[in-house]
Design an enzyme around this catalytic site. Structure first.
Site, PDB file in Angstrom:
ATOM      1  N   TYR A  50       0.552   4.302  -2.501  1.00 19.31           N
ATOM      2  CA  TYR A  50      -0.561   5.236  -2.263  1.00 19.31           C
ATOM      3  C   TYR A  50      -0.359   5.991  -0.951  1.00 19.31           C
ATOM      4  CZ  TYR A  50      -5.433   6.847  -2.052  1.00 19.31           C
ATOM      5  OH  TYR A  50      -6.576   7.614  -1.985  1.00 19.31           O
ATOM      6  N   ASP A  51      -0.133   5.247   0.122  1.00 17.30           N
ATOM      7  CA  ASP A  51      -0.030   5.875   1.443  1.00 17.30           C
ATOM      8  C   ASP A  51       1.120   6.884   1.506  1.00 17.30           C
ATOM      9  OD1 ASP A  51      -1.759   3.752   1.738  1.00 17.30           O
ATOM     10  OD2 ASP A  51      -0.899   3.004   3.600  1.00 17.30           O
TER      11      ASP A  51
ATOM     12  N   ARG B 177       0.822  -1.210   0.000  1.00 15.32           N
ATOM     13  CA  ARG B 177       0.000   0.000   0.000  1.00 15.32           C
ATOM     14  C   ARG B 177       0.858   1.262   0.000  1.00 15.32           C
ATOM     15  NH1 ARG B 177      -5.270  -2.144   2.217  1.00 15.32           N
ATOM     16  NH2 ARG B 177      -6.120  -0.060   2.245  1.00 15.32           N
TER      17      ARG B 177
HETATM   18  N1  UDP Z   1     -12.691  -6.342   1.596  1.00 16.70           N
HETATM   19  C1  UDP Z   1     -13.458  -7.490   1.683  1.00 16.70           C
HETATM   20  N2  UDP Z   1     -13.955  -8.021   0.533  1.00 16.70           N
HETATM   21  C2  UDP Z   1     -13.762  -7.459  -0.688  1.00 16.70           C
HETATM   22  C3  UDP Z   1     -13.011  -6.261  -0.769  1.00 16.70           C
HETATM   23  C4  UDP Z   1     -12.482  -5.728   0.401  1.00 16.70           C
HETATM   24  O1  UDP Z   1     -13.680  -8.044   2.769  1.00 16.70           O
HETATM   25  O2  UDP Z   1     -14.260  -7.998  -1.682  1.00 16.70           O
HETATM   26  C5  UDP Z   1     -12.152  -5.770   2.835  1.00 16.70           C
HETATM   27  C6  UDP Z   1     -10.697  -5.332   2.759  1.00 16.70           C
HETATM   28  O3  UDP Z   1      -9.820  -6.405   3.025  1.00 16.70           O
HETATM   29  C7  UDP Z   1     -10.667  -4.271   3.842  1.00 16.70           C
HETATM   30  C8  UDP Z   1     -12.029  -3.629   3.759  1.00 16.70           C
HETATM   31  O4  UDP Z   1     -12.859  -4.574   3.096  1.00 16.70           O
HETATM   32  O5  UDP Z   1     -10.508  -4.865   5.115  1.00 16.70           O
HETATM   33  C9  UDP Z   1     -12.038  -2.334   2.972  1.00 16.70           C
HETATM   34  O6  UDP Z   1     -11.359  -2.560   1.779  1.00 16.70           O
HETATM   35  P1  UDP Z   1     -11.397  -1.545   0.552  1.00 16.70           P
HETATM   36  O7  UDP Z   1     -10.527  -2.119  -0.513  1.00 16.70           O
HETATM   37  O8  UDP Z   1     -12.815  -1.238   0.213  1.00 16.70           O
HETATM   38  O9  UDP Z   1     -10.813  -0.186   1.097  1.00 16.70           O
HETATM   39  P2  UDP Z   1      -9.540   0.205   2.002  1.00 16.70           P
HETATM   40  O10 UDP Z   1      -8.864  -1.043   2.495  1.00 16.70           O
HETATM   41  O11 UDP Z   1      -8.671   1.009   1.104  1.00 16.70           O
HETATM   42  O12 UDP Z   1     -10.139   0.971   3.113  1.00 16.70           O
END
Ligand code: UDP
Length: 327
Positions: A157-158, A154
């Site tokens: 991006y971060d 990550r």
């Molecule tokens: N996630 C999930 N199923 C999916 C996609 C994402 O359980 O199909 C989980 C992911 O591992 C994370 C959370 O949902 O814990 C949010 O993920 P997302 O990619 O939406 O955003 P970010 O991690 O950037 O906040």
């Protein structure tokens, strides 16, 4: 602390606003809101993750100019306000081309800030809750410095976003430049891509198709989802704030949910028969995330208004409408 300021409802009529990344989810709703307030908008987007369809409503106004190019090649525009949103924001998208992500994020911001500086106009820069990484402080206030793996998947991006915050702070210190930083937490809503890869769109697409919802890990990890209309209202409030808040501002909805709970809600709201299947957790996936929005409330007079279930309903309706049109 600066005085509380509320956004003037019509500060934008007749103004020319540059929006980089204006064809994406937040960008296109922002463009619509600017046009609705009487502004003329130039949108610069390379359509890597944004779409032309997202700009259809704004284009019909006759006050939108679309420039198809990367923000890294941004050319001067005679704008009197700049919103810098250009950068892929979904982990699926930004990890596909990590070098490109850093370049878009950092070089794009350098261009946008330079153009605004040469014209002496303010910039609203969209940073992210990802600057907090996998936070050890909960909820996250703007004073928290974060917990980021600088070489993880990550990081592009971060750390790209953190670098731009440092760049903005340096311009402010060295030149007194007016760059306002919004740290945007997870945002969702109509116009999300079906292949975006983030959890809200994945779950909705899967539930509507009757396919299993892919829950990463045990689903105890949390996020706090903000409806896109609320996020846009926060960006406009930040642009209108007087005096400029020379400090980052969290924009997000403090309503925190676990991913397991989110999956159940989406199944219920879509009346789907989909099962929920467990998959592996991605590397460096943050465990908890919730904004402390005291600063946004006090300095911008802003707080979100759309509860999660209502926003999910609107988003589900939008996905249903688009798939009916495609059929
Ligand atoms: N996630 C999930 N199923 C999916 C996609 C994402 O359980 O199909 C989980 C992911 O591992 C994370 C959370 O949902 O814990 C949010 O993920 P997302 O990619 O939406 O955003 P970010 O991690 O950037 O906040």
């Amino acid at each position: 602390m600066p005085a509380t300021s509320r956004p003037d409802p019509t500060p934008l009529a007749g103004h020319h606003v540059l929006v980089t990344g204006g064809a994406g989810l937040i960008g296109s709703h922002l463009v619509d809101a600017l046009i609705a307030r009487g502004a003329r908008v130039t949108c610069v987007d390379d359509f890597r993750s944004g779409t032309r369809a997202n700009l259809a409503r704004a284009a019909a106004s006759g006050r939108l100019t679309v420039v198809e190019r990367s923000v890294t090649d941004l050319e001067p525009v005679d704008a009197d306000l700049v919103f810098n949103l250009a950068c892929p924001a979904s982990p699926t998208f930004y990890q596909r081309d990590p070098v490109g992500t850093i370049e878009t994020c950092v070089l794009g911001a350098m261009r946008a800030f330079a153009i605004a500086r040469s014209r002496g106009v303010p910039v609203v820069h969209t940073s992210t809750s990802e600057v907090y990484g996998d936070p050890e402080v909960h909820p996250q206030t703007e004073d928290y410095w974060g917990h980021v793996n600088p070489v993880g998947v990550r990081a592009c991006y971060d750390e790209g976003k953190r670098c731009v915050e440092a760049l903005a702070a340096s311009h402010a210190q060295q030149h007194g430049q007016d760059i306002r930083i919004a740290r945007i937490f997870n945002t969702y809503g109509p116009r999300m891509r079906s292949d975006d890869g983030r959890v809200v769109s994945n779950f909705i697409v899967q539930a509507l198709a009757g396919r299993p919802l892919t829950l990463h890990g045990d689903g105890t990890q949390t996020r706090s989802f903000c409806y896109v209309g609320d996020t846009v209202a926060g960006l406009l409030a930040l642009a209108a704030a007087r005096p400029a808040p020379f400090a980052p501002v969290n924009l997000g909805n403090p309503e925190e949910v676990s991913m397991a709970d989110l999956a159940k809600r989406v199944v219920a709201l879509t009346a789907s028969r989909s099962a929920i299947v467990v998959e592996g957790r991605p590397q460096d996936d943050p465990h908890r995330r919730r904004p402390d929005i005291t600063r946004a409330r006090e300095r911008l007079g802003w707080s979100p208004t759309v509860p999660l279930d209502e926003g999910l309903r609107r988003t589900i309706d939008d996905f249903r409408g688009r798939s009916a049109m495609a059929a």
